[in-house]
Design a protein around this motif. Structure first.
Motif, PDB file in Angstrom:
ATOM      1  N   GLY A 610      44.290  36.107   7.085  1.00  0.00           N
ATOM      2  CA  GLY A 610      45.726  35.979   7.259  1.00  0.00           C
ATOM      3  C   GLY A 610      46.205  36.518   8.589  1.00  0.00           C
ATOM      4  O   GLY A 610      47.398  36.703   8.793  1.00  0.00           O
ATOM      5  N   ASN A 611      45.236  36.787   9.516  1.00  0.00           N
ATOM      6  CA  ASN A 611      45.581  37.322  10.841  1.00  0.00           C
ATOM      7  C   ASN A 611      46.380  38.614  10.741  1.00  0.00           C
ATOM      8  O   ASN A 611      47.489  38.731  11.273  1.00  0.00           O
ATOM      9  CB  ASN A 611      46.357  36.285  11.656  1.00  0.00           C
ATOM     10  CG  ASN A 611      45.456  35.246  12.294  1.00  0.00           C
ATOM     11  OD1 ASN A 611      44.294  35.519  12.572  1.00  0.00           O
ATOM     12  ND2 ASN A 611      45.985  34.054  12.506  1.00  0.00           N
ATOM     13  N   VAL A 612      45.814  39.574  10.053  1.00  0.00           N
ATOM     14  CA  VAL A 612      46.422  40.898   9.920  1.00  0.00           C
ATOM     15  C   VAL A 612      45.492  41.928  10.556  1.00  0.00           C
ATOM     16  O   VAL A 612      44.301  41.992  10.221  1.00  0.00           O
ATOM     17  CB  VAL A 612      46.682  41.246   8.447  1.00  0.00           C
ATOM     18  CG1 VAL A 612      47.106  42.698   8.302  1.00  0.00           C
ATOM     19  CG2 VAL A 612      47.766  40.329   7.881  1.00  0.00           C
ATOM     20  N   LEU A 613      46.048  42.710  11.459  1.00  0.00           N
ATOM     21  CA  LEU A 613      45.291  43.756  12.150  1.00  0.00           C
ATOM     22  C   LEU A 613      45.660  45.107  11.577  1.00  0.00           C
ATOM     23  O   LEU A 613      46.827  45.493  11.565  1.00  0.00           O
ATOM     24  CB  LEU A 613      45.617  43.711  13.653  1.00  0.00           C
ATOM     25  CG  LEU A 613      45.062  44.859  14.500  1.00  0.00           C
ATOM     26  CD1 LEU A 613      43.550  44.760  14.602  1.00  0.00           C
ATOM     27  CD2 LEU A 613      45.698  44.856  15.891  1.00  0.00           C
ATOM     28  N   ARG A 662      50.796  41.831  11.335  1.00  0.00           N
ATOM     29  CA  ARG A 662      50.507  40.422  11.052  1.00  0.00           C
ATOM     30  C   ARG A 662      50.966  39.551  12.217  1.00  0.00           C
ATOM     31  O   ARG A 662      52.028  39.783  12.806  1.00  0.00           O
ATOM     32  CB  ARG A 662      51.203  39.968   9.779  1.00  0.00           C
ATOM     33  CG  ARG A 662      50.790  38.552   9.364  1.00  0.00           C
ATOM     34  CD  ARG A 662      51.331  38.180   8.012  1.00  0.00           C
ATOM     35  NE  ARG A 662      50.698  36.975   7.509  1.00  0.00           N
ATOM     36  CZ  ARG A 662      50.912  36.448   6.305  1.00  0.00           C
ATOM     37  NH1 ARG A 662      51.748  37.032   5.479  1.00  0.00           N
ATOM     38  NH2 ARG A 662      50.284  35.351   5.934  1.00  0.00           N
ATOM     39  N   SER A 663      50.185  38.540  12.524  1.00  0.00           N
ATOM     40  CA  SER A 663      50.535  37.629  13.602  1.00  0.00           C
ATOM     41  C   SER A 663      51.809  36.878  13.246  1.00  0.00           C
ATOM     42  O   SER A 663      51.860  36.128  12.272  1.00  0.00           O
ATOM     43  CB  SER A 663      49.397  36.631  13.846  1.00  0.00           C
ATOM     44  OG  SER A 663      49.758  35.691  14.818  1.00  0.00           O
ATOM     45  N   ALA A 664      52.868  37.099  14.059  1.00  0.00           N
ATOM     46  CA  ALA A 664      54.154  36.461  13.791  1.00  0.00           C
ATOM     47  C   ALA A 664      54.849  36.058  15.081  1.00  0.00           C
ATOM     48  O   ALA A 664      56.047  35.813  15.078  1.00  0.00           O
ATOM     49  CB  ALA A 664      55.053  37.393  12.982  1.00  0.00           C
ATOM     50  N   GLY A 665      54.117  35.995  16.190  1.00  0.00           N
ATOM     51  CA  GLY A 665      54.736  35.653  17.466  1.00  0.00           C
ATOM     52  C   GLY A 665      53.739  35.803  18.597  1.00  0.00           C
ATOM     53  O   GLY A 665      52.545  36.060  18.381  1.00  0.00           O
ATOM     54  N   ASP A 666      54.233  35.663  19.808  1.00  0.00           N
ATOM     55  CA  ASP A 666      53.355  35.708  20.976  1.00  0.00           C
ATOM     56  C   ASP A 666      52.676  37.066  21.124  1.00  0.00           C
ATOM     57  O   ASP A 666      51.458  37.163  21.310  1.00  0.00           O
ATOM     58  CB  ASP A 666      54.160  35.392  22.247  1.00  0.00           C
ATOM     59  CG  ASP A 666      54.750  33.988  22.199  1.00  0.00           C
ATOM     60  OD1 ASP A 666      54.213  33.165  21.454  1.00  0.00           O
ATOM     61  OD2 ASP A 666      55.745  33.739  22.894  1.00  0.00           O
ATOM     62  N   ARG A 689      37.423  40.839   7.932  1.00  0.00           N
ATOM     63  CA  ARG A 689      36.516  39.862   8.529  1.00  0.00           C
ATOM     64  C   ARG A 689      35.801  40.467   9.730  1.00  0.00           C
ATOM     65  O   ARG A 689      34.611  40.272   9.935  1.00  0.00           O
ATOM     66  CB  ARG A 689      37.289  38.615   8.955  1.00  0.00           C
ATOM     67  CG  ARG A 689      37.847  37.791   7.819  1.00  0.00           C
ATOM     68  CD  ARG A 689      38.438  36.482   8.327  1.00  0.00           C
ATOM     69  NE  ARG A 689      39.613  36.689   9.149  1.00  0.00           N
ATOM     70  CZ  ARG A 689      39.634  36.590  10.478  1.00  0.00           C
ATOM     71  NH1 ARG A 689      38.531  36.294  11.120  1.00  0.00           N
ATOM     72  NH2 ARG A 689      40.751  36.789  11.164  1.00  0.00           N
ATOM     73  N   LEU A 690      36.587  41.196  10.540  1.00  0.00           N
ATOM     74  CA  LEU A 690      36.057  41.893  11.709  1.00  0.00           C
ATOM     75  C   LEU A 690      36.412  43.358  11.583  1.00  0.00           C
ATOM     76  O   LEU A 690      37.435  43.717  11.004  1.00  0.00           O
ATOM     77  CB  LEU A 690      36.645  41.315  13.001  1.00  0.00           C
ATOM     78  CG  LEU A 690      36.423  39.822  13.249  1.00  0.00           C
ATOM     79  CD1 LEU A 690      37.221  39.362  14.457  1.00  0.00           C
ATOM     80  CD2 LEU A 690      34.944  39.523  13.436  1.00  0.00           C
ATOM     81  N   ARG A 691      35.554  44.190  12.174  1.00  0.00           N
ATOM     82  CA  ARG A 691      35.774  45.622  11.968  1.00  0.00           C
ATOM     83  C   ARG A 691      35.106  46.411  13.083  1.00  0.00           C
ATOM     84  O   ARG A 691      34.090  45.989  13.650  1.00  0.00           O
ATOM     85  CB  ARG A 691      35.211  46.039  10.605  1.00  0.00           C
ATOM     86  CG  ARG A 691      35.619  47.439  10.155  1.00  0.00           C
ATOM     87  CD  ARG A 691      35.014  47.734   8.805  1.00  0.00           C
ATOM     88  NE  ARG A 691      35.369  49.052   8.343  1.00  0.00           N
ATOM     89  CZ  ARG A 691      36.403  49.328   7.562  1.00  0.00           C
ATOM     90  NH1 ARG A 691      37.181  48.349   7.154  1.00  0.00           N
ATOM     91  NH2 ARG A 691      36.665  50.558   7.181  1.00  0.00           N
ATOM     92  N   ALA A 692      35.679  47.589  13.368  1.00  0.00           N
ATOM     93  CA  ALA A 692      35.076  48.528  14.316  1.00  0.00           C
ATOM     94  C   ALA A 692      35.555  49.926  13.966  1.00  0.00           C
ATOM     95  O   ALA A 692      36.752  50.172  13.882  1.00  0.00           O
ATOM     96  CB  ALA A 692      35.467  48.183  15.749  1.00  0.00           C
ATOM     97  N   ASP A 786      43.904  35.956  -0.140  1.00  0.00           N
ATOM     98  CA  ASP A 786      43.255  36.877   0.791  1.00  0.00           C
ATOM     99  C   ASP A 786      44.132  38.071   1.149  1.00  0.00           C
ATOM    100  O   ASP A 786      43.638  39.080   1.644  1.00  0.00           O
ATOM    101  CB  ASP A 786      42.864  36.133   2.077  1.00  0.00           C
ATOM    102  CG  ASP A 786      41.751  35.122   1.840  1.00  0.00           C
ATOM    103  OD1 ASP A 786      41.011  35.291   0.858  1.00  0.00           O
ATOM    104  OD2 ASP A 786      41.647  34.167   2.625  1.00  0.00           O
ATOM    105  N   SER A 787      45.451  37.954   0.931  1.00  0.00           N
ATOM    106  CA  SER A 787      46.351  39.051   1.304  1.00  0.00           C
ATOM    107  C   SER A 787      46.044  40.329   0.551  1.00  0.00           C
ATOM    108  O   SER A 787      46.268  41.429   1.072  1.00  0.00           O
ATOM    109  CB  SER A 787      47.802  38.640   1.046  1.00  0.00           C
ATOM    110  OG  SER A 787      48.154  37.469   1.757  1.00  0.00           O
ATOM    111  N   PHE A 788      45.530  40.214  -0.664  1.00  0.00           N
ATOM    112  CA  PHE A 788      45.277  41.405  -1.471  1.00  0.00           C
ATOM    113  C   PHE A 788      44.176  42.286  -0.871  1.00  0.00           C
ATOM    114  O   PHE A 788      44.035  43.448  -1.255  1.00  0.00           O
ATOM    115  CB  PHE A 788      44.911  41.009  -2.897  1.00  0.00           C
ATOM    116  CG  PHE A 788      46.038  40.350  -3.643  1.00  0.00           C
ATOM    117  CD1 PHE A 788      47.166  41.061  -3.985  1.00  0.00           C
ATOM    118  CD2 PHE A 788      45.978  39.013  -3.980  1.00  0.00           C
ATOM    119  CE1 PHE A 788      48.214  40.463  -4.663  1.00  0.00           C
ATOM    120  CE2 PHE A 788      47.019  38.404  -4.659  1.00  0.00           C
ATOM    121  CZ  PHE A 788      48.134  39.127  -4.998  1.00  0.00           C
TER     122      PHE A 788
END
Length: 909
Positions: A610-613, A662-666, A689-692, A786-788
């Motif tokens: 969901g493009n959440v960092l 969450r990705s919501a703009g530029d 999905r990705l992690r560090a 996937d949000s959960f």
């Protein structure tokens, strides 16, 4: 011979001759007026030719008889009889005809329904003849509450049933059909299942198989027959239809492979990708549960057992401590309409003041100040000589200018975040000032500026200046000290002067800022041609709003070079704006200095579906905050000037600060892209999905792998006031759950601390009363499964550690169809089985069981009002504005109609 409960009147079915064999049918087929009764009859069938006969052979067929339908409940060997092989289907058709004649009193609609149900008897009889490995199917008690709940479920059509919905279906058939036939690809659209075309296709195939229809097209008559079955109110009919969808070869058995196919189909219809990926595992789980003898298949009564048992577990999620819940839930609890108009207006005014008194007195005070300033300046110029030349026009222009100066000063105060946070946190002003509405008040003042600007500019351009240009020499004589000895010749004289060009420039800059701040431009809802596409989005709003620096410089210049005022102390523009500008400038300067000091070290980064960092950073020394507050984040690698606000998701007791973006703009998209490049795919057992995870031991606040991040804050927000209440209702929509995650963690930490201190006997009375929270209801509504994963760890921790049940968690996945819909039936089965066996929800992936579709917010308020009478409940919402109106209105309705009072707080993004 089976019997139904209660008083009955028997209807004896006479003997019919079939070929050379005589088959006898006898038994009760009874009907009560208005209810639903279980009817059973024994049918005397001839034994197989090769089998010895020691008497008559009986089968027991149990029917469900209601006011508008007759459905087959079960077909099995009768007690005391010897099982035999079923006769030819033609024999059963004679039974159908006889039952139709004997049941004529039911009405034509019942006959049609009964006919379509009983035609299935032949397949049931053949299936029974082959059952040599199974024991007799258990009889389920449908009188229990869980069973009653299940009987209402498994609907293929939820919006319209039976004859009531047929006209709309017929109209769509006439529109979609070609040459009087409807193609398979249009079946879902025709019956109102357009968004689940794949599921509708499987339903179409199942209905065709049952009726031996070939091809991919059906006529209107066949569609009507299909519609009667899928919209039937009988649970058994729905169960049989669902079973037929899985049982592709109509042998009365479902194999593991067929279960896997229907799981994938249901998961696809509900947009549950993770269940699709584990379809094989879940199919094995269902077979283990329903096929304990390991015969390799399951039957229809196994599905019925699972459907009846599944709802009982979900019903436990909405239990209450009161016996009167059902009575309260049946009430609408809407304000009644008062017939007397005077009383009605009084009641409405009373309720309005109760709900909005803080906003009312602030707005009334603001309007009074604006009106007083306008009147003061109006009267002042009414008494001057200029009035005799320019008339009331100059009075209006100067009155509008005075309100404009006041509002230009006032509009800066609602955006002084540090000042508002200090007032909200350290003072008692929150009881009388609506700090939650600071942004709304900022917009109201902007509207006031527009009104003042309009009065000032229009009066000058259309009235003052024309009258001055056309004044006689005698009339112009008093104006010479202000406009010079020579009378202005045209409009250009006014425009080229300092007063003119500064005024025009201010109007243009403010218009640009206001237009780009509207939701259409700020959220990028308007699509502009490529050269102008950068005028939409958050970046355009952010940069255009900073034009106010130029506007204020021009405002001071414009206010100094006035046409009709020469004395410096009467040029009051700078006096109005001096203090607010200094206050705002001090805040910005403090922010720059503080943020440079508080450069933080990145501890952990995770990119979720969901493009959440998720960004975990070190906590700067002395940095304290409350749950519900937010910080602003700057990343020079994306933009050196932009600061964006994000709710804190960590608890105050944590030794780090976390935000979820969450990705919501530029800006947010670029930020996630920058951090994604430095991350790696997650290893087993870790989320994202990705992690560090960073632990390089450096103390310079800059990670060698990630860009420099600065934070500023914390800043006050509506959610931080949750501490004022003993009971709270937290509602988060999608990423709007972020402030409530911090609150839930804070409540959980306080529960743990209270238990430890009470166990050790070291807690004083003051400390015992400092934690007021007694109950928290958290509703998280999101569309994507996937949000959960974003907050899975928090959910599991609460489910494990909150032994007292202080926090009640409710996860809602709106992509799943509501409970009772056939498309969600198998998902509900999987949910109950997997949670019972592994303690994990198949939808959310947490220990908290999720719900389907959207919550019934009225029922949520009712239950809370019932459980907490005579208490004040804090309702906090964060998310898009879509739910604000409904939640606020319900809070007002229940506050007016019950002893429970609901205080609504919102935070939009």
């Amino acid at each position: 011979m089976g019997a139904a409960d209660g008083h009955q009147s028997s209807a004896i079915v006479e003997t019919e001759s079939v070929g050379s064999d005589q088959v006898g049918f006898s038994g009760p087929l009874n009907k009560h007026g208005g209810g639903s009764n279980r009817k059973s009859a024994r049918f005397n069938l001839p034994p197989p030719a090769a089998a010895p006969v020691d008497g008559e052979t009986f089968l027991e067929i149990t029917l469900d008889v209601t006011d508008d339908s007759v459905a087959v409940h079960s077909v099995k060997p009768a007690a005391g009889g010897v099982g035999g092989k079923a006769e030819d289907p033609e024999e059963v058709s004679l039974l159908v005809q006889k039952l139709e004649r004997q049941s004529a009193s039911f009405g034509s609609s019942v006959l049609r329904s009964a006919s379509s149900r009983i035609r299935q008897v032949s397949q049931e009889l053949r299936r029974l003849a082959s059952l040599t490995k199974r024991p007799a199917a258990p009889r389920l008690d449908r009188s229990k509450s869980a069973a009653a709940h299940a009987l209402k479920g498994l609907k293929f059509i939820t919006k319209a049933n039976g004859a009531a919905g047929w006209p709309a279906v017929e109209k769509r058939f006439d529109r979609l059909s070609v040459d009087g036939a409807l193609h398979l690809s249009l079946f879902g659209q025709c019956i109102g299942m357009k968004e689940s075309s794949e599921f509708a296709g499987e339903l179409f195939d199942a209905l065709k198989r049952r009726r031996n229809i070939n091809g991919d097209k059906i006529t209107k008559a066949e569609l009507r027959e299909f519609w009667d079955q899928i919209s039937d109110q009988s649970f058994d009919s729905r169960l049989q239809t669902f079973f037929d969808m899985v049982d592709k070869d109509l042998d009365g058995r479902i194999t593991e492979e067929e279960v896997k196919e229907i799981i994938s189909l249901s998961a696809s219809a509900n947009k549950l990708s993770k269940i699709q990926e584990k379809a094989e595992e879940y199919a094995r789980l269902i077979m283990e549960e329903l096929d304990p003898d390991n015969v390799g298949y399951i039957e229809i009564y196994n599905l019925e057992m699972l459907l009846v048992q599944a709802p009982s577990q979900s019903m436990q999620l909405v239990t209450t401590n009161s016996r009167n819940l059902s009575q309260l839930l049946s009430q609408r609890l809407k304000p009644t309409q008062e017939r007397n108009p005077l009383r009605r207006w009084y009641q409405l005014a009373k309720y309005f003041m109760e709900d909005y008194w803080q906003r009312v007195w602030v707005v009334v005070l603001w309007l009074c100040v604006c009106a007083a300033l306008f009147a003061w300046k109006f009267v002042q110029y009414r008494r001057r000589a200029v009035y005799h030349v320019m008339g009331y026009c100059v009075c209006v222009a100067k009155g509008g200018a005075e309100t404009l100066k006041f509002n230009m000063a006032l509009i800066l105060l609602p955006v002084c975040r540090n000042t508002l946070t200090w007032l909200r946190t350290r003072t008692k002003l929150g009881k009388v000032l609506p700090f939650d509405d600071s942004l709304s008040f900022h917009k109201v003042i902007a509207a006031g500026i527009a009104v003042g600007l309009g009065l000032h500019a229009i009066a000058h351009l259309t009235c003052d200046f024309p009258r001055l240009l056309h004044a006689t020499e005698v009339e112009y004589e008093p104006m010479k000290p202000f406009f010079g000895d020579a009378r202005p010749s045209d409009y250009w004289w006014f425009v080229k002067g300092t007063e003119g060009w500064t005024g025009v420039a201010m109007v243009v800059l403010m218009a640009v800022a206001v237009i780009l701040a509207t939701p259409w431009f700020r959220r990028g809802a308007i699509s502009l041609p490529k050269p102008l596409h950068r005028l939409t989005g958050y970046d355009a709003f952010w940069y255009s709003h900073h034009l106010f620096v130029i506007v204020y410089v021009l405002l001071v210049i414009h206010g100094y070079f006035l046409y009709l005022t020469k004395k410096w102390y009467k040029r009051t523009t700078w006096m109005y704006v001096a203090i607010p500008v200094v206050l705002y400038a001090s805040e910005r300067l403090t922010k720059v200095m503080r943020s440079n000091i508080q450069a933080v070290k990145i501890l952990k980064v995770a990119v979720y579906p969901g493009n959440v960092l998720a960004l975990h950073v070190s906590k700067p020394p002395g940095f304290t905050y409350r749950s519900g507050q937010y910080i602003t984040v700057n990343c020079a690698a994306v933009s050196p000037f932009q600061w964006h606000p994000f709710s804190i998701t960590s608890a105050p007791q944590d030794d780090y600060i976390s935000v979820h973006i969450r990705s919501a703009g530029d800006w947010t998209s670029q930020l996630i892209e920058v951090f994604s490049k430095a991350c790696q795919p997650s290893t087993a057992g870790k989320s994202g999905r990705l992690r560090a995870d960073i632990d390089d031991g450096s103390d310079d606040g800059v990670s060698p792998s990630f860009p420099r991040v600065l934070i500023d804050g914390p800043y006050g927000a509506p959610a931080q006031d949750y501490e004022k209440y003993e009971v709270v209702l937290l509602v988060g929509l999608a990423i709007g759950a972020t402030p409530f995650i911090s609150i839930v963690k804070d409540i959980l930490n306080n529960i743990k601390q209270r238990d430890v201190e009470e166990g050790g006997g070291s807690r004083s009375s003051t400390e015992a009363n400092s934690f007021r929270m007694r109950r928290a209801y958290f509703y998280w509504v999101t569309r994507e499964q996937d949000s959960f994963e974003w907050f899975r760890g928090v959910m599991d921790e609460v489910a494990e550690a909150d032994a007292q049940g202080v926090i009640e968690l409710h996860n809602y996945c709106t992509s799943v169809y509501e409970e009772g819909d056939a498309r969600a039936a198998l998902i509900a089965m999987l949910q109950s089985l997997n949670h019972a066996k592994h303690g994990v929800d198949v939808v959310a992936g947490t220990r908290v069981k999720s719900h389907f579709a959207r919550p019934n917010w009225r029922s949520v308020y009712k239950r809370i009002a019932l459980n907490h009478p005579d208490q004040r409940i804090g309702v906090f919402y964060c998310g898009k504005p879509t739910l604000v109106k409904e939640l606020r209105q319900l809070a007002q309705d229940f506050s007016h109609k019950t002893t429970t009072k609901f205080d609504f707080h919102k935070e939009n993004f």
